[in-house]
Design a protein around this motif. Sequence first.
Motif, short mmCIF file in Angstrom:
data_model
loop_
_atom_site.label_atom_id
_atom_site.label_comp_id
_atom_site.label_asym_id
_atom_site.label_seq_id
_atom_site.Cartn_x
_atom_site.Cartn_y
_atom_site.Cartn_z
N GLU A 145 0.81 -1.21 0.00
CA GLU A 145 0.00 0.00 0.00
C GLU A 145 0.84 1.27 0.00
OE1 GLU A 145 -3.62 0.06 1.95
OE2 GLU A 145 -4.02 -2.03 1.62
N CYS A 146 0.45 2.26 0.69
CA CYS A 146 0.96 3.64 0.63
C CYS A 146 0.22 4.36 -0.48
CB CYS A 146 2.46 3.76 0.35
SG CYS A 146 3.50 3.48 1.78
N GLY A 147 -0.10 5.59 -0.23
CA GLY A 147 -0.76 6.40 -1.25
C GLY A 147 0.10 7.59 -1.62
N VAL A 148 0.18 7.86 -2.90
CA VAL A 148 0.93 9.03 -3.35
C VAL A 148 0.01 9.94 -4.15
CG1 VAL A 148 3.12 7.77 -3.43
CG2 VAL A 148 1.77 8.01 -5.53
N VAL A 149 0.32 11.23 -4.12
CA VAL A 149 -0.44 12.19 -4.91
C VAL A 149 0.50 13.29 -5.35
CG1 VAL A 149 -1.20 13.42 -2.83
CG2 VAL A 149 -2.47 13.71 -4.94
N GLY A 150 0.25 13.84 -6.51
CA GLY A 150 1.01 14.99 -6.99
C GLY A 150 0.06 15.95 -7.69
N ILE A 151 0.17 17.22 -7.38
CA ILE A 151 -0.67 18.25 -8.02
C ILE A 151 0.26 19.28 -8.66
CG2 ILE A 151 -2.53 19.96 -7.69
CD1 ILE A 151 -3.53 17.48 -6.44
N TYR A 152 0.03 19.55 -9.91
CA TYR A 152 0.87 20.52 -10.62
C TYR A 152 -0.01 21.62 -11.21
CZ TYR A 152 4.28 22.44 -13.88
OH TYR A 152 5.13 23.27 -14.56
N GLY A 153 0.25 22.85 -10.82
CA GLY A 153 -0.40 23.98 -11.49
C GLY A 153 -1.75 24.37 -10.91
N ASP A 154 -1.94 24.18 -9.60
CA ASP A 154 -3.18 24.63 -8.97
C ASP A 154 -2.82 25.51 -7.77
OD1 ASP A 154 -6.37 23.37 -8.81
OD2 ASP A 154 -5.60 24.66 -7.20
N PRO A 155 -3.41 26.70 -7.69
CA PRO A 155 -3.06 27.59 -6.57
C PRO A 155 -3.37 26.98 -5.20
CG PRO A 155 -4.91 28.48 -7.85
CD PRO A 155 -4.39 27.31 -8.61
N GLU A 156 -4.24 25.96 -5.19
CA GLU A 156 -4.60 25.30 -3.93
C GLU A 156 -3.94 23.92 -3.86
OE1 GLU A 156 -6.48 26.33 -1.41
OE2 GLU A 156 -7.23 28.21 -2.23
N ALA A 157 -2.72 23.82 -4.37
CA ALA A 157 -2.09 22.49 -4.53
C ALA A 157 -2.03 21.71 -3.22
CB ALA A 157 -0.70 22.65 -5.14
N SER A 158 -1.59 22.34 -2.14
CA SER A 158 -1.42 21.55 -0.91
C SER A 158 -2.77 21.16 -0.31
CB SER A 158 -0.58 22.31 0.11
OG SER A 158 -1.18 23.54 0.39
N ARG A 159 -3.77 22.04 -0.46
CA ARG A 159 -5.11 21.69 0.04
C ARG A 159 -5.67 20.50 -0.74
NH1 ARG A 159 -8.73 24.24 2.96
NH2 ARG A 159 -7.34 26.02 3.04
N LEU A 160 -5.48 20.54 -2.06
CA LEU A 160 -5.95 19.41 -2.87
C LEU A 160 -5.20 18.14 -2.51
CD1 LEU A 160 -6.32 21.21 -6.29
CD2 LEU A 160 -8.14 20.20 -4.93
N CYS A 161 -3.90 18.31 -2.24
CA CYS A 161 -3.11 17.14 -1.81
C CYS A 161 -3.71 16.55 -0.54
CB CYS A 161 -1.68 17.57 -1.51
SG CYS A 161 -0.53 17.16 -2.79
N SER A 162 -4.06 17.43 0.41
CA SER A 162 -4.57 16.91 1.68
C SER A 162 -5.91 16.21 1.46
CB SER A 162 -4.68 18.01 2.73
OG SER A 162 -5.84 18.77 2.54
N LEU A 163 -6.75 16.75 0.58
CA LEU A 163 -8.02 16.09 0.28
C LEU A 163 -7.78 14.73 -0.36
CD1 LEU A 163 -9.97 19.15 -1.10
CD2 LEU A 163 -10.53 17.87 0.95
N ALA A 164 -6.82 14.70 -1.28
CA ALA A 164 -6.51 13.43 -1.94
C ALA A 164 -5.97 12.43 -0.91
CB ALA A 164 -5.49 13.65 -3.05
#
Length: 510
Positions: A81-100
Amino acid sequence: MAASNLSTLCSSSHSKPSSFPFFNTQSFSVNSNTVFLNNTNSFQTLLSHSTHNPRYTLPLPCTKTTNTFDSVNDDEKPREECGVVGIYGDPEASRLCSLALHALQHRGQEGAGIVAVHDNLFHSVNGVGLVSDVFNESKLSELPGSCAIGHVRYSTAGHSKLVNVQPFVAGYRFGSVAVAHNGNFDNGSIFNTTSDTEVVLHLIATSKHRPFLLRVVDACENLKGAYSLVFLTEDKLVAVRDPFGFRPLVMGRRKNGAVVFASEEPKQCIFEHIYFALPNSVVFGRSVYESRRKFGEILATESPVECDVVIAVPDSGVVAALGYAAKAGVPFQQGLIRSHYKIRDFGVKLKLSPVRGVLEGKRVVVVDDSIVRGTTSSKIVRLIKEAGAKEVHMRIACPPIVASCYYGVDTPSKEELISNRMDVEEIRKFIGSDSLAFLPLDTLKTLLEDDAPNYCYACFSGKYPVQPDELKPNTLNEFDWDDAFNGSLKPIEDEVWARNQEAGNNILSV
Ligand SMILES: O=P(O)(O)OC[C@H]1O[C@H](OP(=O)(O)OP(=O)(O)O)[C@H](O)[C@@H]1O
Ligand SMILES: NC(=O)CC[C@H](N)C(=O)O
């Protein structure tokens, strides 16, 4: 002490002691030759480990390990397991990361972390425990920038300790990189942490390739094992999957053009369309207003009743009531007024008051979005009858809720859910209405057409897309789920990977 030591390594520094001792937070800036660490806790580690491994420095509390990983000796544990996420080009990148990461929480509960980059500054927050233990508004505000990667950990190699919580950030003479990893590496090397993930940082350090991105490519070509990886540099997000595609990784694009990589495509919460979202929003690519109006139309078609007026429980029942009224050809009226002040009624607070002129002597259809415990519906039926209604027919614009939500909706325990304890007729008697009907789940799915499989219906079926065994019911009221993922994530097409493999290897970078 820390600041002076730091200045021997770096040309300048800003010391900022963390006020959250349980979190490992750093921010450091990088120019061509130096690493600036702004965290007194991790600073000494930087110096000591720069001697163990002069090729790169890890701004994490570390212990040195040579050529071995401490396997996690728990045979019961899934190994992948382990989950990874990457967000590129969104002003709310870290918030979206936390939601993901919330959505990926089932993949790992030992630790969570996010690294964001802003103006060449890497900002990192990580900690042991669940995503909700590690992140809150204040921690997210420490992660500015439009690019971020995140990780939830289920250890497969290396202790379950803060030192091994990802993403890892490494500073090199030639640049810096953060990495989040799902899988296991079989390479051996010299390590500062006890996690196998550090292998890839070592391979980047020893690569002879230029520019930096090619070092990452070269390092990945030399990896052995199964892995999905997301890397973040000052200006790039790189996603990598092992050549056999053992570990999952999906890619999607948000409506604003931001690119998202994630271990899984999160299931979409149907309750957004039923209750949470504002009617003027578009959620998961679908108009909330249109959904609710259709729910009302379906109720009018599938559960018709002779009536004089259709009213709504404001505000969340309004659009479905409009749909019901239009389909039934019966006038919609405002029979209940929502007060800005709580009215004392039946010994409890009730924020609705009836309009006698609309209700008196009438056969009334009342549309609400949901019945949870059944307390609101009981009060409303009583209120309307006391205002002189001849008949009260409740129509509920969602299926019966029979199971708790473990993915962020604040529902009560299963035992408290009235539809879990009673059938429709028993509920009707309990709330005191003349008839009662719910939106049938099958019809709801039919309405969603091709999107139906993308939604989670666990609260209506008790069938969870991810078993909640290790998750406790949680509350994400502080998060903006409306905007979480209104783009659709799709698995990266094999031919896309193939094209990339031809072009370089199994790496996508944006
Ligand atoms: O069956 P129950 O446990 O009583 O819950 C059902 C009620 O809860 C929600 O409203 P809520 O009270 O949250 O008010 P709101 O519509 O103003 O958000 C929903 O709109 C129902 O009316
Ligand atoms: N479950 C995983 O994918 C674990 C990743 C890595 N091997 C670790 O132990 O941290």
